[in-house]
Design a protein around this motif. Structure first.
Motif, PDB file in Angstrom:
ATOM      1  N   THR A  86       0.810  -1.215   0.000  1.00 31.44           N
ATOM      2  CA  THR A  86       0.000   0.000   0.000  1.00 31.44           C
ATOM      3  C   THR A  86       0.847   1.269   0.000  1.00 31.44           C
ATOM      4  OG1 THR A  86      -1.753  -1.196   1.149  1.00 31.44           O
ATOM      5  CG2 THR A  86      -1.723   1.206   1.442  1.00 31.44           C
ATOM      6  N   VAL A  88       0.491   5.497  -0.169  1.00 31.90           N
ATOM      7  CA  VAL A  88      -0.384   6.681  -0.129  1.00 31.90           C
ATOM      8  C   VAL A  88       0.501   7.888  -0.423  1.00 31.90           C
ATOM      9  CG1 VAL A  88      -1.887   8.126   1.303  1.00 31.90           C
ATOM     10  CG2 VAL A  88      -1.994   5.628   1.513  1.00 31.90           C
ATOM     11  N   ILE A 141      -4.411   0.993   4.671  1.00 34.81           N
ATOM     12  CA  ILE A 141      -4.784   2.383   4.355  1.00 34.81           C
ATOM     13  C   ILE A 141      -5.327   3.047   5.625  1.00 34.81           C
ATOM     14  CG2 ILE A 141      -6.204   3.899   2.906  1.00 34.81           C
ATOM     15  CD1 ILE A 141      -6.500   1.588   0.914  1.00 34.81           C
ATOM     16  N   ALA A 155      -6.780  13.554   3.405  1.00 35.95           N
ATOM     17  CA  ALA A 155      -7.544  12.589   2.602  1.00 35.95           C
ATOM     18  C   ALA A 155      -8.962  13.101   2.398  1.00 35.95           C
ATOM     19  CB  ALA A 155      -7.555  11.230   3.286  1.00 35.95           C
ATOM     20  N   LEU A 160      -4.981  13.258  -0.958  1.00 39.28           N
ATOM     21  CA  LEU A 160      -4.171  12.035  -0.954  1.00 39.28           C
ATOM     22  C   LEU A 160      -4.703  10.992  -1.924  1.00 39.28           C
ATOM     23  CD1 LEU A 160      -3.472  11.475   2.865  1.00 39.28           C
ATOM     24  CD2 LEU A 160      -2.120  12.750   1.181  1.00 39.28           C
ATOM     25  N   PHE A 162      -4.363   6.782  -2.988  1.00 42.96           N
ATOM     26  CA  PHE A 162      -3.891   5.437  -2.624  1.00 42.96           C
ATOM     27  C   PHE A 162      -3.637   4.654  -3.898  1.00 42.96           C
ATOM     28  CE2 PHE A 162      -5.724   1.157  -3.016  1.00 42.96           C
ATOM     29  CZ  PHE A 162      -4.749   0.426  -2.367  1.00 42.96           C
ATOM     30  N   MET A 213      -9.714   8.861  -2.811  1.00 41.00           N
ATOM     31  CA  MET A 213      -8.319   8.381  -2.771  1.00 41.00           C
ATOM     32  C   MET A 213      -8.062   7.242  -3.757  1.00 41.00           C
ATOM     33  SD  MET A 213      -7.460   7.725   1.227  1.00 41.00           S
ATOM     34  CE  MET A 213      -5.715   7.453   0.968  1.00 41.00           C
TER      35      MET A 213
END
Ligand SMILES: Nc1ncnc2c1ncn2[C@@H]1O[C@H](COP(=O)(O)OP(=O)(O)O)[C@@H](O)[C@H]1O
Ligand SMILES: O=P(O)(O)OC[C@H](O)CO
Length: 495
Positions: A86, A88, A141, A155, A160, A162, A213
């Motif tokens: 993951t 971000v 996340i 976010a 942001l 992902f 995101m």
């Protein structure tokens, strides 16, 4: 005659690779760079997303240079990747807001417990195909949004983004203009509804993850965007998670066909065609790929530690100098050595799904030496595969007459022979063991019209078949010992 090439960018857990294929699907050249594994605390595993990007770009550029590829000869780029990991990042600066949390990381076990207590187990299984586990991206996340300063607020403001590693690479290769992923990668997040082919609002709400995101989701063979190579736009035309790409690369396009990949972990996937099937025994249901307007599903058995255990012998215990050396060491001792290594370094995946298991060694006696540990570690890859194959056959009702294998560790002849013996199944090792890269190249080649799905089945060649020689008594005795060892390593750390 003008040359036509496809390059696959294969971003694995331990290394970034760029692989060149010609228009007949022949592998011409590989460039590869390992990168840092970061272990900040027990059970935590991180990667530096910028290092991933830089190693991936470096091998890509090196390949183009060494092979003197002209921009107009490069028909397409395929991306394939370690899944679930993951990243971000900030939409404006393009900077990751923290290290990538790797699929093996166990820090979110408590978030998983909470989801279970919320009664979401059945919903998650039915809608995402997955079991609740820290393996998948969703809880990673959530952890990032809760632990990185101001992340939650940014976010909610839409600042942001992902992505799994494919999205992170795609974003950078297209200069921050495309934020997308393919269905196979989306299906590993525990946020994607694999029946409706959309992000699941209920799960997004429960986990408090803003939809803004998330990347757009597309088929695996699709022109996602263009890479600017000296003013020439090369289509990025294929994306798939590495295990699904390997399934495609092994030519498992028909329902009922299966492969097992031995990389950092070990992943067996069986194509179930357009039918979404649920396992009764802890296999995952996942999207194999989206192709020609259709979705193919798969059943998957995920083993978290396979080749990584060989790296542990090399880097942790320092009892081998390189992975290949494990083969001759293992061959020095006989079958009845009695030692079992359970490499539950990241808990146990299928079929046990125990986030609290940890690695263990059993059967030590005064004469145990390093060869025993090496051999028992290699054997653990084969035992874990048997755990999976047994339930895969039960769940699917299909008995495999042979198992197609690929990935770095299948170079090990001892392992392959022991695997055939423990499974009592023929093991087929192909000429190109880089099936993952091959699959990604195929998706890209199909999307740009270089190949059809029929073309690619012609290209697969077997290099060697390993035929079982153990008798049933020996096989059962050895496997029983493994089952006892696994049982004792389970539920080790306290919740
Ligand atoms: N000859 C070998 N015997 C056993 N394991 C091997 C051998 N060669 C490579 N490996 C293991 O295979 C893994 C590398 O395979 P690869 O498919 O490149 O993995 P990944 O894509 O996960 O980075 C490493 O974990 C390494 O320890
Ligand atoms: O890096 P690999 O090849 O072991 O693959 C990792 C898997 O994609 C994790 O789900």
């Amino acid at each position: 005659m003008s040359k036509k090439y496809i390059i696959a960018l294969d971003q694995g857990t331990t290394s970034s690779r760029a692989v060149l294929f010609d228009d007949q699907g022949a592998l011409l050249k590989i460039k590869q760079q390992e990168f840092k594994q970061i272990f900040p605390k027990p059970g935590w595993v991180e990667h530096d997303a910028n290092e991933i990007l830089n190693t991936q770009l470096a091998v890509f550029e090196e390949l183009l240079k060494t092979c003197e590829i002209k921009p107009e000869e490069l028909f397409g780029i395929g991306i394939t990747n370690q899944r679930e990991t993951t990243v971000v990042w900030d939409r404006n600066s393009g900077d990751p807001i923290c290290n990538a949390i790797v699929w093996q990381d166990k820090r979110t076990a408590d978030i998983c417990e909470w989801l279970r207590n919320e009664g979401l187990e059945d919903y998650i299984k039915k809608e995402t195909g997955l079991v609740i586990d820290s393996y998948f991206s969703a809880t990673k996340i959530k952890w990032i949004l809760e632990h990185v300063e101001r992340a939650k607020q940014k976010a909610s403001n839409g600042q942001l983004l992902f992505g799994t590693i494919d999205s992170w690479l795609l974003w950078n290769l297209t200069n921050g203009s495309v934020h997308a992923t393919d269905f196979s990668n989306a299906s590993r997040t525990m946020l994607f509804n694999i029946r409706k082919l959309d992000w699941d609002d209920k799960l997004l709400n429960v986990l408090d993850i803003p939809r803004s995101m998330l990347p757009e989701t597309k088929p695996s063979a699709h022109v996602f965007g263009y890479y600017d190579l000296n003013g020439f736009g090369v289509p990025i035309a294929g994306i798939a998670g590495d295990q699904q790409a390997a399934l495609f690369g092994q030519g498992c396009s028909e329902a009922g066909s299966a492969k097992n990949t031995y990389g950092t972990g070990c992943f067996m996937l069986m194509n179930t065609g357009e039918e979404l099937r649920h396992s009764k025994h802890g296999l995952l249901s996942t999207i194999a790929w989206g192709l020609n307007g259709k979705i193919n599903y798969a059943l998957e058995g995920s083993v978290f530690i396979a080749g990584a255990a060989i790296q542990w012998l090399r880097d942790g215990l320092e009892i081998i100098n390189n992975a290949a050396e494990s083969e001759s060491a293992a061959e020095k001792i006989s079958n009845d050595h009695g030692v079992y290594v359970v490499p539950a370094f990241a808990g146990l995946g299928a079929p046990y799904w125990d986030m609290y298991a940890r690695g263990a060694i059993f059967g030590l006696t005064r004469d145990t030496g390093k060869e025993h540990l090496i051999r028992a570690t290699l054997e653990s890859l084969a035992y874990q595969t048997k755990d999976i194959l047994d339930i895969m056959e039960e769940d699917s009702g299909i008995q495999l007459s042979s198992l197609k294998v690929d990935g770095g560790a299948v170079a090990n002849n001892f392992l392959m022979q022991f695997q055939a013996d423990i499974l009592n199944t023929i093991i087929e090792r192909p000429v190109i063991i880089e099936s993952t890269a091959l699959g990604a190249a195929y998706f890209a080649g199909i999307a740009v019209g270089l190949w059809t799905q029929e073309d690619i089945t012609k290209y697969r060649k077997i290099q060697k078949k390993f035929v079982p020689v153990f008798d049933e008594e020996e096989r059962s005795k050895l496997y029983l010992g493994w089952k006892r060892a696994v049982e004792r390593s389970m539920n080790w750390i306290e919740k």
